[in-house]
Motif scaffolding. Sequence first.
Motif, PDB file in Angstrom:
ATOM      1  N   SER A 197      21.930-113.118 -80.486  1.00 22.84           N
ATOM      2  CA  SER A 197      20.648-113.576 -81.022  1.00 22.84           C
ATOM      3  C   SER A 197      20.301-112.862 -82.316  1.00 22.84           C
ATOM      4  O   SER A 197      19.638-113.423 -83.191  1.00 22.84           O
ATOM      5  CB  SER A 197      19.521-113.352 -79.995  1.00 22.84           C
ATOM      6  N   SER A 219      23.824-114.624 -86.368  1.00 23.62           N
ATOM      7  CA  SER A 219      24.231-116.006 -86.141  1.00 23.62           C
ATOM      8  C   SER A 219      25.734-116.106 -85.918  1.00 23.62           C
ATOM      9  O   SER A 219      26.503-115.186 -86.238  1.00 23.62           O
ATOM     10  CB  SER A 219      23.832-116.875 -87.331  1.00 23.62           C
ATOM     11  N   ASP A 220      26.150-117.260 -85.410  1.00 25.88           N
ATOM     12  CA  ASP A 220      27.579-117.519 -85.241  1.00 25.88           C
ATOM     13  C   ASP A 220      28.293-117.446 -86.586  1.00 25.88           C
ATOM     14  O   ASP A 220      29.397-116.895 -86.679  1.00 25.88           O
ATOM     15  CB  ASP A 220      27.800-118.905 -84.626  1.00 25.88           C
ATOM     16  N   ASN A 237      19.656-112.340 -93.313  1.00 25.61           N
ATOM     17  CA  ASN A 237      19.658-113.782 -93.532  1.00 25.61           C
ATOM     18  C   ASN A 237      19.302-114.122 -94.979  1.00 25.61           C
ATOM     19  O   ASN A 237      19.710-115.171 -95.496  1.00 25.61           O
ATOM     20  CB  ASN A 237      18.672-114.475 -92.585  1.00 25.61           C
ATOM     21  N   GLU A 266      23.505-123.177 -88.023  1.00 21.72           N
ATOM     22  CA  GLU A 266      24.652-122.432 -88.521  1.00 21.72           C
ATOM     23  C   GLU A 266      25.923-123.270 -88.512  1.00 21.72           C
ATOM     24  O   GLU A 266      26.816-123.070 -89.327  1.00 21.72           O
ATOM     25  CB  GLU A 266      24.855-121.171 -87.659  1.00 21.72           C
TER      26      GLU A 266
END
Length: 772
Positions: free
Chosen positions: A200, A203-204, A624, A698
Motif C-alpha cells: 500500500s 505502487s506496483d 509519487n 498504475e
Amino acid sequence: MNCVLLEKLSVKSCITSVFLSLPIATPLLTATMLATPAYSAVISSISVSGNELIPSQTIRDFAGIKFGTNLTPADINDVLRRLYDSGMFENVELRVAGSNLVITVVENPTISVIAFEGNTNLKDAELAAVIKSSIRSPFNRLTAQADAQTIAHMYNLEGRVDVSVNPVIIPVSEGRVNLVFEVTESDVAGVNRISFVGNSAFSDRKLRGVIETNETNVLSFVLRGNTVNADTIALDRQKLTNYYANKGYIDFEVLSSIAELSADRSGHFLTHTVNEGFKYTFGEGTISSSINGVGTEAFEKIVNIRSGRPYSIEDVNEIVEAIEIEAVKQGLPFLRVNPNHTKNGADRTVDVNFEIVAGRRVYVERIDIGGNTGTVERVIRRQFDFVEGDAFNARKMADARDNLMSLGIFGNTNVSVRDGSSPDKVIVDVDVQDVPTGSVGFALGYSSDSGFNGLISLTEDNFLGRGQDFALELSYGEDTQVFSLSFNEPAFLDRDLSAGFSLYFQKSDFDASSFQTTNLGFEPSVRFAVGEDTSMKLSYSLSRDEIRDVHDDASAIIFADAVGPQITSSFGVTLSYDRRNSRVNPTSGYFLTLEEDFAGLGGDLNFSKTIVRAKAYTAFFDENVVVSAEVEGGALVTTDGSNTRVTDRFFLGGNSLKGFATGGIGPRDTSTANDDALGGNYYGVVRLQGTFPIGLGEDAGIYGGVFAEAGSVWDLGDIGFADDEMSIRASSGFSLFWSSPLGPLEFSYAVPILYEDDDVTQNFSVAISTRF
C-alpha cells in the motif's frame, strides 16, 4: 553385441545403440543376492574375474572386505552397492566358494567421444564445461543422467523451460562407446506480468522498477531475454527487502513469490506477496565500546544520525563501514561494529547503538576460485578488497560478492568461507557461473529533433573473458547516420581505472542551416574515482571535420567556415559529482558535472570549450511526485584570435529548450532564404519539472508532468554580425509519459512565453526510444 533398451528414444546416425534411464541397479542387486548362500562364511581370499582395464586389487579395495571376518548376506549387499557406486561396472556378481569370495564383473565401457546434438542457443563448449562425464573415463548411467539434468538447468536459467535432454550411448568398438546428449530446445518463456499483493505504501509500478526482473516487452527480441528462475526471484526478494528497509519499513518481509507458467507455456505470471509493516524514523544514534582500552572518541563524529529522518538500513551500514575503515587507519583491523536496534512502538522510532566489539583475529589463507570457464581469474580477484595474508573481514567479503553480481557477467555467484590450515586462518571459496554476455540489438526511434531512426548494435560485456566492454553500432536516421566502435577496460592495469576508446564516422544534415557535415574521429579516454561520489574522465580527441554541400544561398558566415576538411586535436577533462539515490529513476539527491575541452594540440583549430551542469531532485507524497531543477551553461573561446566555426558553437531548441525547434533561437542570418541558424559562443538554460500520477491506475503506466524552461544562446565574436546579443527565451507546458509496449514515450506540449520574431517555435514534440 547385445543391446539393452531402457528408454524409448530416437537416435540418428547409428545402428546399434544403448539408451539410458533413471532406474538404478536395485533390481539387479536383488536378483544377485538371491543366488547367494543364506549362511555366513569366513572369507580368507578374494578372486576377481572379468576385469580387463581395472586392476584386481582396485576392485578388492572397493569391495572393502576384511579377511577373517564373517560375511553375511547383508555384507554381500553392501559389497555390491559399493562396487556399483564406484561407477566402473555395468554388472557385478558375487559367489562364495568355501572361504573364497569370487567377484565377477562386467566393466562399464570407456567413453570415446562426448557430443551434443540439437543445441543451437548454447554452444558445445558451454555444455561440455558443466558436465561430469569425461572422455577416456568409464561410462556411468547415473552420472550421464545427472549431466542431462545439469544441461537442462542451464537452459532453464535462460528461461527455456521446455527443454528436454536425453543421454544416449552408441557402441563403437569392444569396450568403447560414444556418449551423445540429444537436446530438444524451446523458446524463451518471458515474463507476462509482475504483480504485488499486500503493498500500500508503494505502487506496483514503483516496485516493478525496484526488482531485477522486468515484464517482457511485446515487441522485444533479444538473444538473451528476461527470464524467471530461482536465482532471479531470490534477487528480487532481496531488492524488495532492501528497498523497504531503506524507506523505514524495518519489519517488511516477502511472504511468498510464485511464478506460474501461462497455459501455452510461453511466459510467466510472477506474484510477490508482501507484508509491509509500519514505517519507522530514526530516534537516537549512539556509540559504545566493549573493548578494554578502545574508546569511542575517535568515532563519535561518524555517527551522524539525524532524529526524525526515515530509517534507512543503508545509512546504518554506511556508518558501520566508516567506523571500521577509521579503525583500520588507527591500527585496529579486527575491530568490528554491531548496530543494535531498539524499536519504540509508541512513536515508531528506532534507536541505533553502534557497539564496538573485538572481532576474531583471522587472516585470509587463500582465495579459491572455481566455475569461471570463460572469465579469467584476475577479473574475479580484483573485486575483492583483500588478498591472501590480509585480515579477514566478513563485510568486505559481502561487498566482493555484490561487486561480482554487479558485473552482470555471472549467473550463480556464491562466496563462502571455511576453516584454513590453522585456527587463525580461513579459506574464501568463490564459485561463479559464466553466462552468455554477447547480444545483438535492434532499435527503432523517433523524435521531433531527428525524425525516425534505426539502430543495429553488437555488444559484448565480457570480451575474451576479461570483463571488458565492446560495442559496434550502426545508426541510420533521417538527418544523421553514425557508425561507431567502442572498447572499454573497466580495471586498467588491475586498478580502479577505466580505460577505453571510441572510433566513429558521422554524417549529418542540419535542417536549421544550409549545409551538411562529415566527421571521422578517434577518442581514447580514462576514468577514475577521486572520491566516494566523485569521478574524473580524461580524454583525447582527434577528428577530421568537414562542412560540405553548402547551399548556394547559404549565409556568407557558413561559406567562410566551409574551407575543406579541418583537423581537430583536443584534450578533455570531465569532473562529475553524483549524490543521486538512483541513476535510473532518481527521487532525491543531485549531480554536478564540469566538462572542459582544449583544442590546439596540433591540428587546425584552437579553442577552449566549457560546459557546466547541475541538477537536483526531491520527492513528495511517498515519491509519487518528483520535482527536479536543472541549470546548464557553456562557453566557447578561441585561443588564437580566430573566429569560432558554426559546427563548434552551441545551439538550443528541441529537447534542450522545449517550445522551440532545434536551432530555433539565437543568432541567425535572416538575409538568407533558410534564415540560417548560426549558433552562439555562449549559452545558458534553466529547467524545472514535476512529474506525478494522473489517476489512471498504475497498470496503465501513464503519468503526467509540468515544466518551465528558460534559456539563451548568444555571441558570434568578431564576425561582425549585429544581432547576436543575449535575449532570454522561456516556455512552459505539460508532458504525458507512457510506459508503452513500444518502450517509454514522452509527449510534450510547450507554449513559448518569451521569444523573438525570428525564432522558430515548436509547440508539440514526441520522443520514442526502444530497444528490442
